[in-house]
Write a protein that holds these residues in place. Sequence first.
Motif, short mmCIF file in Angstrom:
data_model
loop_
_atom_site.label_atom_id
_atom_site.label_comp_id
_atom_site.label_asym_id
_atom_site.label_seq_id
_atom_site.Cartn_x
_atom_site.Cartn_y
_atom_site.Cartn_z
N LEU A 268 -5.14 2.39 -10.76
CA LEU A 268 -3.77 2.34 -11.25
C LEU A 268 -3.53 1.07 -12.06
O LEU A 268 -2.90 1.12 -13.12
CB LEU A 268 -2.79 2.42 -10.07
CG LEU A 268 -1.31 2.50 -10.41
CD1 LEU A 268 -1.00 3.70 -11.30
CD2 LEU A 268 -0.48 2.56 -9.13
N SER A 269 -4.07 -0.03 -11.61
CA SER A 269 -3.94 -1.29 -12.34
C SER A 269 -4.62 -1.21 -13.70
O SER A 269 -4.06 -1.62 -14.72
CB SER A 269 -4.53 -2.43 -11.52
OG SER A 269 -4.52 -3.63 -12.25
N ALA A 270 -5.83 -0.67 -13.72
CA ALA A 270 -6.57 -0.54 -14.99
C ALA A 270 -5.83 0.38 -15.96
O ALA A 270 -5.74 0.10 -17.16
CB ALA A 270 -7.97 -0.02 -14.72
N TRP A 271 -5.27 1.48 -15.44
CA TRP A 271 -4.52 2.41 -16.28
C TRP A 271 -3.29 1.73 -16.87
O TRP A 271 -3.02 1.84 -18.07
CB TRP A 271 -4.12 3.63 -15.45
CG TRP A 271 -3.19 4.56 -16.16
CD1 TRP A 271 -3.53 5.53 -17.05
CD2 TRP A 271 -1.76 4.59 -16.05
NE1 TRP A 271 -2.40 6.17 -17.50
CE2 TRP A 271 -1.30 5.61 -16.91
CE3 TRP A 271 -0.83 3.85 -15.32
CZ2 TRP A 271 0.05 5.91 -17.05
CZ3 TRP A 271 0.51 4.15 -15.46
CH2 TRP A 271 0.94 5.17 -16.32
N ALA A 272 -2.54 1.01 -16.02
CA ALA A 272 -1.32 0.35 -16.50
C ALA A 272 -1.66 -0.71 -17.54
O ALA A 272 -0.98 -0.84 -18.57
CB ALA A 272 -0.57 -0.27 -15.32
N VAL B 66 2.90 5.99 -3.29
CA VAL B 66 3.97 6.71 -3.99
C VAL B 66 3.67 6.76 -5.49
O VAL B 66 3.82 7.80 -6.14
CB VAL B 66 5.35 6.05 -3.74
CG1 VAL B 66 6.41 6.63 -4.65
CG2 VAL B 66 5.75 6.21 -2.27
N LEU B 67 3.21 5.66 -6.05
CA LEU B 67 2.90 5.61 -7.48
C LEU B 67 1.73 6.51 -7.85
O LEU B 67 1.61 6.95 -8.99
CB LEU B 67 2.61 4.17 -7.92
CG LEU B 67 3.81 3.22 -7.90
CD1 LEU B 67 3.34 1.79 -8.15
CD2 LEU B 67 4.84 3.64 -8.94
N CYS B 68 0.86 6.80 -6.88
CA CYS B 68 -0.29 7.68 -7.13
C CYS B 68 0.06 9.15 -6.96
O CYS B 68 -0.82 10.01 -7.05
CB CYS B 68 -1.46 7.28 -6.24
SG CYS B 68 -2.22 5.72 -6.76
N GLU B 69 1.30 9.47 -6.74
CA GLU B 69 1.82 10.84 -6.71
C GLU B 69 1.02 11.79 -5.84
O GLU B 69 0.65 12.88 -6.25
CB GLU B 69 1.89 11.39 -8.13
CG GLU B 69 2.80 10.62 -9.04
CD GLU B 69 2.82 11.16 -10.45
OE1 GLU B 69 1.73 11.37 -11.04
OE2 GLU B 69 3.92 11.36 -10.95
N GLY B 70 0.72 11.38 -4.63
CA GLY B 70 0.05 12.28 -3.70
C GLY B 70 -1.47 12.23 -3.75
O GLY B 70 -2.14 12.76 -2.88
N ARG B 71 -2.03 11.64 -4.81
CA ARG B 71 -3.49 11.45 -4.84
C ARG B 71 -3.85 10.29 -3.91
O ARG B 71 -3.00 9.51 -3.53
CB ARG B 71 -3.95 11.13 -6.26
CG ARG B 71 -3.70 12.26 -7.25
CD ARG B 71 -4.24 11.92 -8.62
NE ARG B 71 -3.88 10.59 -9.09
CZ ARG B 71 -2.80 10.31 -9.81
NH1 ARG B 71 -1.95 11.25 -10.15
NH2 ARG B 71 -2.56 9.08 -10.20
N ALA B 72 -5.10 10.17 -3.58
CA ALA B 72 -5.53 9.04 -2.76
C ALA B 72 -5.19 7.74 -3.49
O ALA B 72 -5.51 7.60 -4.67
CB ALA B 72 -7.03 9.12 -2.51
N PRO B 73 -4.52 6.82 -2.82
CA PRO B 73 -4.14 5.56 -3.48
C PRO B 73 -5.36 4.80 -3.97
O PRO B 73 -6.33 4.62 -3.23
CB PRO B 73 -3.42 4.77 -2.38
CG PRO B 73 -3.01 5.78 -1.39
CD PRO B 73 -4.04 6.88 -1.44
N ASP C 70 0.81 -1.21 0.00
CA ASP C 70 0.00 0.00 0.00
C ASP C 70 0.85 1.27 0.00
O ASP C 70 0.50 2.26 -0.65
CB ASP C 70 -0.95 0.00 1.20
CG ASP C 70 -2.04 -1.06 1.08
OD1 ASP C 70 -2.31 -1.51 -0.06
OD2 ASP C 70 -2.62 -1.42 2.12
N ALA C 71 1.98 1.25 0.72
CA ALA C 71 2.86 2.42 0.74
C ALA C 71 3.45 2.67 -0.65
O ALA C 71 3.59 3.82 -1.08
CB ALA C 71 3.98 2.23 1.76
#
Length: 77
Positions: free
Chosen positions: A62-66, A50-57, A45-46
């Motif tokens: 993120l998985s769907a985008w990738a 970080v991968l969400c660049e400050g937005r709510a994780p 989760d941490a």
Amino acid sequence: MPGSLTIGHHESTVALGHADAARLATVLADLAYLLEVPGPDRIGDAQVAVLCEGRAPDRAELSAWARALSGSLRGRL
């Protein structure tokens, strides 16, 4: 028209070589897998935060985008 305002957004073109695009598509697919898989190989989760660049994780977003970007890249190779 006098007094009108037009705001445009212009993006620069980004070019990748074939090998780099193929590698990026693989990395993005692997990222999506590591976001989705349960167990010890899952991205923590941490790390997601970080991968969400400050937005709510949001692991699912993120998985769907990738996965979508990976597929898009592979479709153009």
